[in-house]
Design an enzyme around this catalytic site. Structure first.
Site, PDB file in Angstrom:
ATOM      1  N   ASP B 175     101.497 -16.156  10.575  1.00  0.00           N
ATOM      2  CA  ASP B 175     102.647 -16.487   9.728  1.00  0.00           C
ATOM      3  C   ASP B 175     103.406 -15.234   9.301  1.00  0.00           C
ATOM      4  O   ASP B 175     104.410 -15.334   8.588  1.00  0.00           O
ATOM      5  CB  ASP B 175     102.184 -17.261   8.474  1.00  0.00           C
ATOM      6  CG  ASP B 175     102.768 -18.663   8.443  1.00  0.00           C
ATOM      7  OD1 ASP B 175     103.365 -19.077   9.458  1.00  0.00           O
ATOM      8  OD2 ASP B 175     102.628 -19.340   7.408  1.00  0.00           O
ATOM      9  N   ASP B 339      93.453 -27.872   0.383  1.00  0.00           N
ATOM     10  CA  ASP B 339      92.139 -28.171   0.941  1.00  0.00           C
ATOM     11  C   ASP B 339      91.448 -29.292   0.160  1.00  0.00           C
ATOM     12  O   ASP B 339      91.039 -30.312   0.731  1.00  0.00           O
ATOM     13  CB  ASP B 339      91.275 -26.904   0.966  1.00  0.00           C
ATOM     14  CG  ASP B 339      91.507 -25.999  -0.247  1.00  0.00           C
ATOM     15  OD1 ASP B 339      92.009 -26.508  -1.266  1.00  0.00           O
ATOM     16  OD2 ASP B 339      91.173 -24.813  -0.185  1.00  0.00           O
TER      17      ASP B 339
END
Lengths: 140, 737
Positions: B175, B339
């Site tokens: 990224d 998550d």
């Protein structure tokens, strides 16, 4: 050759004997400590039960049979006798266990969860087990 | 029949709770309560005694019930007899403190429920599975944003060497080199991003990994992973943070759970840290001796949650079934802890999670206190977002115990409110005279003290092996001031927070006082002011001397934790980017002239090794080359690693790996990071209970030096600032003249 934590030389009869002696004693101390701990808990339970019953009788039911009070007194007596003795024994055994474990640790050994004497490494090798401690060292 | 089977435990639980509440509300005078408390504490002590081994389930249940009963009696008394005040300000203080106590009790009770029976999963191995069991394909995804290529190389090399019979593709998700970054309006940033992209592409190609990047940096790490899901197609997905290096058997031990059980969506493993966090490094210095801060979560709480089928995804070191993940729309969600949120979604669809308490991924804790705070603020904000936006307490599809499990995890992060109140409440009385706690000393002895002792005993019995006394207090105080503001922002604007990457692998060139220390100085002086107020109050108000004394004791406890916090704020110099892990292993040093020298290997790092030579051998010279030959059980063979000697100190020799060949680099990573048993051994050595007296002694021993350093560095800083100001003043005068 001096090594800081090498696996003990099991061919050396004297070293092997002292390690086996420490290990045998350590296993015995471990068992005795568990027994002392249980005895201490049992003694404390007796004492606590007696105190609870005694307090209940004197506070809530002062007109109860004296026999109950005597019984709780007897229980308390048993508890008072058992608990400190068991506690002292447990403390002694705890220190003894730590002392023996330290001796084995200095030789690069430890007792694993299954009660076997193993090398103190990530991939331990069995040095002695309870049966072998009688005089038959396992092959390292 | 099914209805009866389901209803009976719930009915039993309700009946039990009703009985507990009835006993808790039983009215007694202080003397009777004192007797009852002593008897209950005695019972608690007896029940706690045999629980060094956590498999005494009945004893655990008994001490939990007794502990909760003592605390409930305290809260009933507090709620019934102590919530009054002479004025509005005092009344607000009284209720604020009571709410903080209610919150703390709720967290304690939820924690005891969750950890009533931590689950031990059996060892499974894919190699032991029958040949006809299909081996699912696996994509190992390593998302990266700004990590160094050297750090990534270690993770990728380790991931590539994981042993598994099925198809494995290792993907580097970059990224930091997206189209958006490469076309940044700032030419310098654009050039750096392009260079990074080329460097990582070359790295991936060299290691046989797949390089994936995307157009725009949307939704941070979650967006990065979701994009990768669209361009890959394996059955299972392994997610590893850039600094999370897996052991060789990671797939072998995790995949069987997913291969055997089609309803399992997640196999999570612990994040084993190979370096101390800043509080440990700066203050406690007990990395090899004391359980790490996250051990309590990974070695106790996650196992407890696993028993209730509520263990959740922690962002890395886990295997997820792609089908289930895609069913909930991937990882991107409404919170910055995507998550845990994704796990909540999958749990609420009836899928199961598995937690394996085996350290199979070695990672890095943040090095600086600032990095630590950044990480914790993100967790606090994300979990608060889940609380507000996902509402686990009424989430359809979850069982009641999963809701309790999630609420325990989520509500914990509101601790800054309670912690601040407990810090300031004694000061409100000592400095301002606000009567925040209306009780006689007799009542405090009968209700408060037993409650505190019972809470401590239960916590120690449940968590004592993985968290020593007073450690939680220090960690919470260190975080509470910053997390409080972060959580308040979420309450104001629940969707506003954005993902901030935790800095890893930092180096600190000098020892310095953390720039975040100012609020702790304020707390320090407030506590000192509290002592002065207490002494004045003792002399001026003799009738309330006993109560003042009790509050002063409370302030002393707070003062100790603040002092400890100040010690942890002294950032110690940290020049080593690759942390060393202490080990106790044997090997041989092969020297060109001296032959094979048996050595003890005392520590290992990604870059090298330290060995101890036997007494009768001559140490090699600095700069000499050698080869370390050592057994690598995880590889099933010996490794021969070329070395260059970097330092010799007595019998200790430090050497760097010579990683010039691919084979040497692979072997070094596999040898240093590939062995799960080594991490397990290291962890097991740290697990033991510590009595509160020993913990206090540890604190007192450690606190002196940092406090002196604070004074020294503080004076030095002030002196430097004064000198600089004077220099400016004189320079200005010279220019003017």
């Amino acid at each position: 050759m001096s090594m800081t934590y090498a696996v003990p030389d099991l061919e050396n009869q004297a070293a092997r004997r002292s390690i086996a002696t420490w290990y045998t004693e350590l296993r015995r101390v471990q068992r005795s400590e568990a027994a002392a701990r249980a005895t201490r808990a049992a003694g404390a339970t007796l004492l606590l039960a007696a105190v609870a019953v005694g307090l209940f009788l004197t506070v809530a039911r002062p007109a109860s049979e004296i026999l109950w009070l005597q019984a709780s007194g007897l229980l308390a007596l048993a508890g008072v006798l058992i608990t400190p003795v068991a506690a002292a024994r447990r403390t002694y055994l705890y220190h003894r266990r730590v002392f023996l474990a330290r001796k084995l640790y200095d030789k690069g050994l430890r007792v694993d969860r299954s009660g076997r004497l193993v090398t103190d490494e990530a991939h331990p090798r069995v040095v002695l087990n309870d049966a072998a401690a009688a005089g038959h060292p396992a092959s390292p | 029949m099914t209805f009866a089977r389901r209803s009976l435990p719930v009915a039993g639980l309700v009946l039990g709770l009703a009985t507990l509440l009835a006993l808790a509300a039983l009215p007694m005078d202080s003397a009777a309560q004192m007797v009852a408390a002593v008897v209950l504490l005695g019972g608690l002590w007896i029940a706690v005694s045999p629980t060094d081994d956590e498999h005494h389930h009945t004893a655990r249940l008994i001490f939990i019930v007794i502990g909760v009963l003592i605390s409930l009696r305290y809260l009933f008394w507090r709620g019934s007899y102590t919530l009054y005040a002479a004025d509005w300000i005092s009344l607000i203080s009284v209720y604020t403190l009571f709410i903080a106590e209610l919150y703390s009790f709720a967290i304690h009770a939820l924690g005891t429920f969750v950890n009533v029976r931590p689950l031990d999963r059996p060892d499974l191995s894919m190699r032991a599975e029958p040949a006809d069991v299909p081996r699912p394909s696996v994509d190992v995804m390593v998302p990266s944003y700004n990590e160094e290529p050297e750090l990534l190389e270690i993770t990728l090399r380790a991931a590539r060497q994981m042993r598994y019979e099925g198809k494995v593709t290792v993907c580097l998700l970059d990224d930091g080199g997206t189209d958006q970054k490469v076309n940044d309006p700032d030419p310098a940033k654009a050039a750096a991003a392009l260079e990074r992209r080329h460097e990582l592409m070359a790295l991936a190609e060299r290691l046989g990994c797949r390089y994936i990047t995307r157009a725009r940096n949307e939704h941070a790490k979650a967006g990065n992973l979701n994009h990768a899901l669209t361009v890959t197609d394996s059955d299972l997905v392994v997610i590893l943070d850039a600094d999370h290096v897996p052991t060789l058997d990671f797939l072998d031990r995790t995949v069987p759970w997913l291969a055997r059980h089609p309803d399992v969506f997640l196999v999570q493993t612990p994040h084993f840290m190979i370096n101390p966090d800043p509080i440990d490094r700066n203050l406690l210095q007990s990395f090899s001796r004391m359980p790490a801060e996250n051990d309590m979560f990974y070695m106790t709480i996650q196992r407890g949650l696993d028993f209730w089928s509520a263990s959740f995804f922690c962002g890395s070191a886990a295997v997820i079934r792609r089908k289930h993940l895609e069913e909930v729309g991937g990882l991107a969600g409404e919170s910055i802890t995507e998550d845990a949120e994704a796990a909540l979604e999958m749990h609420s669809r009836g899928y199961r999670s598995v937690y394996l308490d085996e350290p199979m991924v070695a990672g890095l804790a943040p090095e600086s206190f600032t990095g630590f705070v950044v990480q914790r603020m993100r967790w606090a904000q994300g979990m608060t977002q889940i609380l507000l936006l996902k509402r686990p307490f009424m989430r359809p599809g979850l069982t009641w115990y999963q809701r309790v499990g999630y609420m325990s995890s989520v509500l914990f992060w509101l601790f800054p409110f309670a912690r601040i109140i407990f810090l300031t409440a004694p000061l409100a009385y000592l400095i301002f005279g606000l009567e925040v706690y209306n009780a006689s000393v007799m009542e405090i002895l009968a209700y408060t003290v037993p409650h505190v002792i019972a809470t401590y005993m239960v916590s120690t019995a449940l968590f004592g092996r993985t968290r020593w006394p007073l450690i939680s207090e220090v960690y919470e105080i260190m975080q509470c001031l910053f997390s409080l503001l972060a959580v308040l922002k979420v309450f104001a604007r629940p969707r506003a927070p954005s993902f901030v990457v935790t800095p890893k692998g930092e180096t600190l060139d000098d020892t310095f006082i953390s720039p975040l220390s100012r609020p702790f100085y304020v707390l320090f002086w407030l506590a000192m002011l509290g002592f002065a107020g207490g002494v004045w109050r003792m002399t001026e108000y003799p009738l309330s001397r006993e109560l003042t004394l009790v509050v002063l004791l409370w302030n002393i406890f707070n003062f100790i934790t603040i002092l400890a916090a100040l010690g942890a704020l002294l950032e110690r110099r940290q020049r080593r980017a690759a942390p060393r892990m202490p080990v106790r292993e044997q090997g041989e040093l092969l020297l060109p002239d001296s032959g094979r020298m048996p050595v003890d290997i005392t520590d290992l790092s990604a870059g090298g090794v330290r060995v101890r030579l036997p007494g009768d051998w001559t140490a090699p010279a600095v700069g000499a080359t050698a080869t370390l030959s050592a057994p690598a059980p995880a590889l099933g063979r010996r490794v021969e690693l070329p070395l260059v000697v970097r330092s010799v100190s007595g019998r200790a020799v430090g050497a760097a790996f010579d990683l010039s060949t691919e084979r040497a680099a692979d072997d070094a990573v596999a040898y240093v990071f590939g062995d799960r048993a080594r991490w397990q051994y290291f962890q097991d050595r740290r697990l033991r209970k510590m009595p509160v007296s020993a913990s206090l002694k540890l604190f007192f021993t450690l606190m002196g030096a940092p406090v002196r350093q604070h004074v020294r560095l503080g004076f030095a800083g002030a002196l430097r600032a004064t000198r600089a100001r004077l220099a400016i003043v004189f320079a200005t005068k010279d220019v003017a003249s």
